[in-house]
Design a protein around this motif. Structure first.
Motif, short mmCIF file in Angstrom:
data_model
loop_
_atom_site.label_atom_id
_atom_site.label_comp_id
_atom_site.label_asym_id
_atom_site.label_seq_id
_atom_site.Cartn_x
_atom_site.Cartn_y
_atom_site.Cartn_z
N ARG A 174 -45.09 -35.30 43.71
CA ARG A 174 -45.30 -35.01 45.13
C ARG A 174 -43.98 -35.08 45.90
O ARG A 174 -43.66 -34.21 46.70
CB ARG A 174 -46.29 -36.00 45.75
CG ARG A 174 -47.74 -35.62 45.62
CD ARG A 174 -48.59 -36.36 46.62
NE ARG A 174 -48.47 -37.80 46.57
CZ ARG A 174 -49.16 -38.59 45.75
NH1 ARG A 174 -50.02 -38.07 44.90
NH2 ARG A 174 -48.98 -39.90 45.77
N TRP A 175 -43.23 -36.15 45.66
CA TRP A 175 -41.99 -36.35 46.43
C TRP A 175 -40.89 -35.40 45.98
O TRP A 175 -40.08 -34.95 46.80
CB TRP A 175 -41.54 -37.80 46.33
CG TRP A 175 -42.45 -38.70 47.11
CD1 TRP A 175 -43.43 -39.51 46.63
CD2 TRP A 175 -42.49 -38.83 48.54
NE1 TRP A 175 -44.08 -40.15 47.65
CE2 TRP A 175 -43.53 -39.76 48.84
CE3 TRP A 175 -41.77 -38.28 49.58
CZ2 TRP A 175 -43.85 -40.13 50.14
CZ3 TRP A 175 -42.08 -38.65 50.89
CH2 TRP A 175 -43.11 -39.56 51.16
N LEU A 176 -40.86 -35.06 44.68
CA LEU A 176 -39.92 -34.03 44.24
C LEU A 176 -40.32 -32.67 44.80
O LEU A 176 -39.46 -31.87 45.20
CB LEU A 176 -39.89 -33.97 42.70
CG LEU A 176 -39.23 -35.16 41.99
CD1 LEU A 176 -39.42 -35.04 40.47
CD2 LEU A 176 -37.74 -35.23 42.33
N GLY A 177 -41.63 -32.41 44.85
CA GLY A 177 -42.11 -31.17 45.45
C GLY A 177 -41.78 -31.09 46.93
O GLY A 177 -41.51 -30.00 47.47
N LEU A 178 -41.76 -32.26 47.61
CA LEU A 178 -41.42 -32.28 49.03
C LEU A 178 -39.99 -31.77 49.25
O LEU A 178 -39.72 -31.06 50.23
CB LEU A 178 -41.56 -33.70 49.59
CG LEU A 178 -41.16 -33.88 51.05
CD1 LEU A 178 -42.09 -33.08 51.96
CD2 LEU A 178 -41.17 -35.36 51.44
N ILE A 179 -39.09 -32.10 48.34
CA ILE A 179 -37.70 -31.64 48.46
C ILE A 179 -37.67 -30.11 48.46
O ILE A 179 -36.95 -29.47 49.24
CB ILE A 179 -36.84 -32.20 47.31
CG1 ILE A 179 -36.77 -33.74 47.40
CG2 ILE A 179 -35.44 -31.59 47.34
CD1 ILE A 179 -36.09 -34.39 46.22
N VAL A 180 -38.48 -29.51 47.58
CA VAL A 180 -38.54 -28.05 47.51
C VAL A 180 -39.13 -27.48 48.80
O VAL A 180 -38.63 -26.49 49.35
CB VAL A 180 -39.38 -27.61 46.29
CG1 VAL A 180 -39.44 -26.09 46.22
CG2 VAL A 180 -38.81 -28.18 45.01
N LEU A 181 -40.20 -28.10 49.30
CA LEU A 181 -40.82 -27.64 50.54
C LEU A 181 -39.85 -27.74 51.71
O LEU A 181 -39.80 -26.86 52.57
CB LEU A 181 -42.08 -28.45 50.83
CG LEU A 181 -43.26 -28.24 49.88
CD1 LEU A 181 -44.37 -29.26 50.16
CD2 LEU A 181 -43.81 -26.82 50.01
N LEU A 182 -39.08 -28.82 51.73
CA LEU A 182 -38.12 -29.00 52.82
C LEU A 182 -36.99 -27.96 52.74
O LEU A 182 -36.44 -27.57 53.77
CB LEU A 182 -37.54 -30.41 52.79
CG LEU A 182 -38.53 -31.54 53.11
CD1 LEU A 182 -37.81 -32.89 53.12
CD2 LEU A 182 -39.23 -31.31 54.44
N ALA A 183 -36.66 -27.52 51.51
CA ALA A 183 -35.68 -26.44 51.39
C ALA A 183 -36.21 -25.17 52.04
O ALA A 183 -35.48 -24.44 52.73
CB ALA A 183 -35.37 -26.18 49.91
N GLY A 184 -37.52 -24.92 51.87
CA GLY A 184 -38.14 -23.76 52.50
C GLY A 184 -38.21 -23.90 54.01
O GLY A 184 -38.15 -22.90 54.74
N ALA A 185 -38.35 -25.12 54.51
CA ALA A 185 -38.36 -25.36 55.96
C ALA A 185 -36.95 -25.35 56.54
O ALA A 185 -36.75 -25.05 57.72
CB ALA A 185 -39.03 -26.70 56.27
N PHE A 186 -35.96 -25.66 55.71
CA PHE A 186 -34.56 -25.78 56.14
C PHE A 186 -33.91 -24.40 56.35
O PHE A 186 -33.16 -24.20 57.30
CB PHE A 186 -33.79 -26.57 55.09
CG PHE A 186 -32.35 -26.86 55.42
CD1 PHE A 186 -32.01 -27.95 56.21
CD2 PHE A 186 -31.34 -26.04 54.94
CE1 PHE A 186 -30.68 -28.21 56.51
CE2 PHE A 186 -30.01 -26.31 55.22
CZ PHE A 186 -29.68 -27.40 56.02
#
Length: 470
Positions: free
Chosen positions: A15-27
């Protein structure tokens, strides 16, 4: 028992590793809005392009992003958020490649339109996936990191644009500000595929394609003549286009009313706008984000007015970046004491900072700019979350997602309009951008106009109804 614990640990880690990917998409979407501002003088010199075409490089992205944002969220509900996120990222990489390889101003604007379209497909999936994947106990921390991403992206964009041009990697110059997205996405796509769990809405809403097309047409009829008309000497087509804005807006309104009356899914619910204070709140959001034009005129002033390099122009933004980091840190303390007035307090910091910069620039004292820039950044960090919160709280909890989408879209529309109108004012007053005092005066006038917009937004935010829905 131990196997179950191991599985839970693995799921938590994913979940937390996936959050990094999601934040890249938001960034990436806000990064690509702001990173262009520092590079515009270099792009203009390379293509020998007009100032109006440079405004389109910014506003074409913001307009497309604003129009497609709600539709992008619904695509994820319908077809799965992970799959939609992956498609959006892939399209964003292709659009970035087109921008980086552009051979003319027109091809660059076309690439920016595609970037805005793909960003609107990619970005909403991040927040929706966080809400779906994280348990309630972990959601506040995940959402805090999500909110921080936007502030970091805006400030990183302004600094990174100058740094990449100064590095001149492989002799690509300004093109690297777009091409830098590709290696990031090359890592993010396989990571998203392996780490993110597919989710979708249990009751997805249909796509309002007609509404999206009508909004895009209405905004184009307004924004294109405001940008191109001045450069072309206000030809007949520019007035015809502006005259079509009101009729197109009425057609859009009636179309959305009919969809809602038939029980279908309009891109925005007209009935929601009858909520007490919501129209006033959305107008405040529209005026508040006039600050988007500030980064454009400040960057041009730094380079054309002071003769700074793109890297020096990027460095000059750092005090605002520091303020944006400090703002959210002091916001909880300020919000407890100021309540609904916290948004207006943040905006008044911005107003003071903008007027202060106008006075310093007009007097030829740019060495004192760091303090007012810090105030502008801090005011943004305080005003933004509180204004959004004050507006969303006006509607019931069931409609909060739609209200959030409307506010976000209003910010993007404001970015496009402010670049068109205030950017047009700046370039009109600056003349041929040769006389440095004219450029300084043009910047000062633009900063005063932006300050006036934000001051009105502060007044409107104070006037929002005290009684809010639970």
């Amino acid at each position: 028992m131990s196997q179950t614990i191991t599985q839970e640990i693995d799921a938590d880690r994913r979940r937390w590793l996936g959050l990094i990917v999601l934040l890249a998409g938001a960034f990436l979407p806000p990064l690509d809005f702001f990173i262009v501002n520092v590079a515009l003088p270099s792009i203009r010199d390379d293509f020998q392009a007009s100032s109006s075409m440079m405004q389109l490089v910014v506003s074409a992205y913001a307009t497309t992003y604003a129009v497609m944002l709600i539709t992008g969220g619904r695509l994820g509900d319908l077809y799965g958020r992970r799959n939609t996120f992956l498609w959006g990222m892939g399209m964003f990489a292709a659009a970035s490649l087109l921008c980086g390889a552009s051979w003319s101003p027109v091809s660059l604007v076309a690439g920016r339109v595609l970037q805005g379209f793909s960003a609107a497909i990619m970005a909403p999936q991040a927040l929706a996936s966080i809400n779906a994947i994280f348990p309630d106990s972990e959601k506040p921390q995940a959402l805090s990191l999500y909110s921080l991403t936007f502030g970091l992206a805006s400030m990183a964009g302004l600094f990174l644009g100058g740094a990449l041009i100064a590095l001149d990697i492989l002799g690509l110059g300004w093109r690297t500000i777009f091409l830098i997205n590709i290696p990031v996405i090359a890592i993010a796509i396989p990571s998203a595929y392996s780490l993110l769990k597919e989710t979708r809405s249990e009751r997805p809403k249909r796509l309002d394609v007609g509404g999206a097309v009508l909004i895009a047409t209405t905004l184009a009829a307004l924004i294109v003549p405001l940008i191109e008309g001045r450069e072309a000497g206000w030809p007949a087509w520019s007035f015809i286009s502006l005259a079509c804005v009101l009729p197109l807006g009425l057609v859009l309104w009636r179309y959305e009313l009919r969809l809602e009356a038939e029980g279908l899914d309009p891109i925005f619910a007209p009935s929601l706008l009858r909520t007490s204070g919501l129209k006033k709140g959305l107008l405040a959001a529209l005026l508040f984000y006039a600050l988007a034009a500030f980064w454009l005129v400040f960057s041009v002033y730094q380079q054309a007015g002071l003769g700074h390099s793109p890297f020096q122009a990027g460095l000059s933004i750092l005090p605002a970046a520091a303020g944006f980091i400090v703002g959210p840190l002091v916001n909880p303390w300020l919000a407890r004491r100021a309540g609904k007035y916290a948004a207006a307090t943040g905006m008044l910091f911005q107003v003071f900072g903008l007027v202060y910069t106008a006075v310093l620039v007009a007097r030829g004292s740019p060495e004192y700019l760091p303090l007012p820039l810090f105030l502008i950044g801090m005011g943004q960090g305080v005003g933004l979350p509180n204004l959004v919160g004050n507006i969303v709280k006006l509607v019931d909890r069931q409609s909060s997602g739609l209200a959030s989408g409307l506010v976000t879209s209003m910010f993007q529309i404001s970015g496009a309009l402010s670049v068109a109108i205030i950017g047009g004012l700046f370039f009109g007053l600056a003349g041929g951008a040769q006389d440095r005092q004219m450029i300084a005066n043009a910047y000062a006038a633009s900063a005063i106009v932006i300050a006036a917009c934000i001051f009105i937004a502060a007044v409107l935010s104070v006037a929002l109804p005290k009684r809010q829905h639970s």
